[in-house]
Design a protein around this motif. Sequence first.
Motif, short mmCIF file in Angstrom:
data_model
loop_
_atom_site.label_atom_id
_atom_site.label_comp_id
_atom_site.label_asym_id
_atom_site.label_seq_id
_atom_site.Cartn_x
_atom_site.Cartn_y
_atom_site.Cartn_z
N ASN A 497 0.82 -1.20 0.00
CA ASN A 497 0.00 0.00 0.00
C ASN A 497 0.86 1.26 0.00
O ASN A 497 1.93 1.31 0.62
N HIS A 498 0.36 2.28 -0.69
CA HIS A 498 1.09 3.54 -0.80
C HIS A 498 0.73 4.48 0.35
O HIS A 498 -0.22 4.26 1.09
N TRP A 499 1.49 5.56 0.45
CA TRP A 499 1.32 6.49 1.55
C TRP A 499 1.82 7.88 1.17
O TRP A 499 2.53 8.05 0.18
N LEU A 500 1.43 8.85 1.98
CA LEU A 500 1.95 10.21 1.87
C LEU A 500 2.02 10.80 3.27
O LEU A 500 1.07 10.67 4.04
N LYS A 501 3.15 11.40 3.57
CA LYS A 501 3.32 12.07 4.87
C LYS A 501 3.51 13.55 4.61
O LYS A 501 4.22 13.95 3.68
N VAL A 502 2.88 14.38 5.46
CA VAL A 502 2.91 15.83 5.26
C VAL A 502 3.44 16.52 6.51
O VAL A 502 2.96 16.27 7.62
N ARG A 503 4.44 17.38 6.28
CA ARG A 503 4.95 18.25 7.34
C ARG A 503 4.55 19.68 7.00
O ARG A 503 4.77 20.14 5.88
#
Length: 586
Positions: A497-503
């Motif tokens: 599964n793919h993901w995205l992290k945001v700062r």
Amino acid sequence: MVYVTAAASTVLTVLVIVWVIKRGSPDAPAGADQSEGITQMLRRGLPENYPRVVFTDVADEAGILFNHFPAARTTQLPEDMGSGAAWGDYDNDGDLDLYVVNITGPLTWTAEQIQASVGNALFRNDGHGRFSEIAKQAGVDHRGCDQGVAWGDYDGDDDLDLYVTAYGSNVLYRNNGDGSFDDVTHQAGVDDDRYSTGVAWGDYDRDGDLDLYVANYVAYRAGDDEDRAKMTNQYKTPVPFTLNPSSYPPLPNRLFRNNGNGRFTDVTAEAGVANETGRSLTVTFCDFNMDGWPDLYVANDVSANGMYQNLGNGRFADISASSWAADYRGAMGLAVGDFDRDEDMDIFLTHWIAQENGLYSNMRTEFADLDFDSLRFRDIADGVGLGEIALDYIGWGTDFFDYDNDGLLDLAVFNGSTFENPENTRELLPMKSMLFWNRGRQGYYNVASAAGESLNRAIVGRGAAFADYDDDGDVDVFVVVHGGRGMLLRNDSQGANHWLKVRTVGRPPNTRGVGARLRLAAGGAVQLREIDAGHSYLSQNSLEAEFGLGETSLVDSLVVTWPSGERQVLTELPVDQTVTVTQTGH
């Protein structure tokens, strides 16, 4: 997404209440496998398609060697409530560091004994899966009966400061930006020497800087031998007077407004958020009604919870009762998230034995076409598999997090008894933890038994802090174990599964963008997050937003709404990366 009808949820709740009343007091202390009857009827088996994700305790190999309360307990409430932990990048090197709060020793110790013991710990992340403990050299190795903690850049100088609560004197540490901290508690005007617990940073007045809300528990009086000998029966288990929070009156909480000059003003009374009748443990700022102003929710033990709607004029309206989220139970842990993806924030609460845990679904979306001028929540825990399963447990640290990155928010609960071990009253009874997989319309399933030996070990759980500390795209957890070694549970997901992290990088003085709302659209679904400097139990999760994306290989849009009301839109973002969003005009 609709999980159950209101009627079905009500019927299940009534059945469980009737069963608890008829069951009476169980013969065994909390944590024993006592559930019969309706508990067996409602138990949800493990689905065949559950995620094959294992959590591994890597604290030793990572260098996080932390022993909580390294002494013999003396049967007093502040000792047993445990402590929390907080993730934050205090040195701005791009990876998350960890601060862990300790109870240095029993309340009967002298000042000399306390100073000779082990204080709080600061573990600096070297970016390669290893940590170094540097609390003493950084000046943050506080010693005492410490409870909660939260990072926040209160002075807008682009580094994280630290507030620690205690049964005793709270402390505010200002980050000097060179690896050291100064105690500026009195100088800043945020002293509180009562019994403080949870803490949260948030810009409630939207003037650009972070304000501080401090929860206070009870007016505890350190018990002598005579007090400790007084007993009451709870579920046929003798409990000392000094361990019962109902033995002591509640304390009012405090809201400190940031003046923007390094000092704070106590505005609790004029803001209307003292919550004087609540024995408060965990707090959070969150914009529950999506009007741009952060509201305030307070989880209370043996007291009704508090819901305060921000009026946008420096004051809050107490809508605890009318919101239907003021349930009078023993609330400890608190999680906030949009579990059903209907674009409003819901609330999960952990409770004491025989009270079930609560899942308060925010009805803002459902009531959008009706003329409601206030928030409404509905407890649907039974209908989605989160209620009756917790009857034999006492829950503490918790959070919504997408541990398998399938796009749905899962849930972890770390349990631990408040009952003494009858064979050794210097110890508390351990309990197993819970990992709830969100299966969409089918609700939640406890998959902890299939998530590895580390998660299956019975512990006396307390605070828990969630973060992707190793930057591999899945969320890990640090757990404070009362009277034991802390656990760093690494998420060893092997899925595709793919993901995205945001700062988020906000415009000074709110440099971390605390309170920013993130709306992500991908694969035909919408996910919502807030950058939140509070909740769990006495702990703080990372000031980052993690999104699971399943098989989706491209993010259609990411909309960031800053606390000021400004919006930024990013489109067609590649997946499996960390994105830093800097507020316009920074």
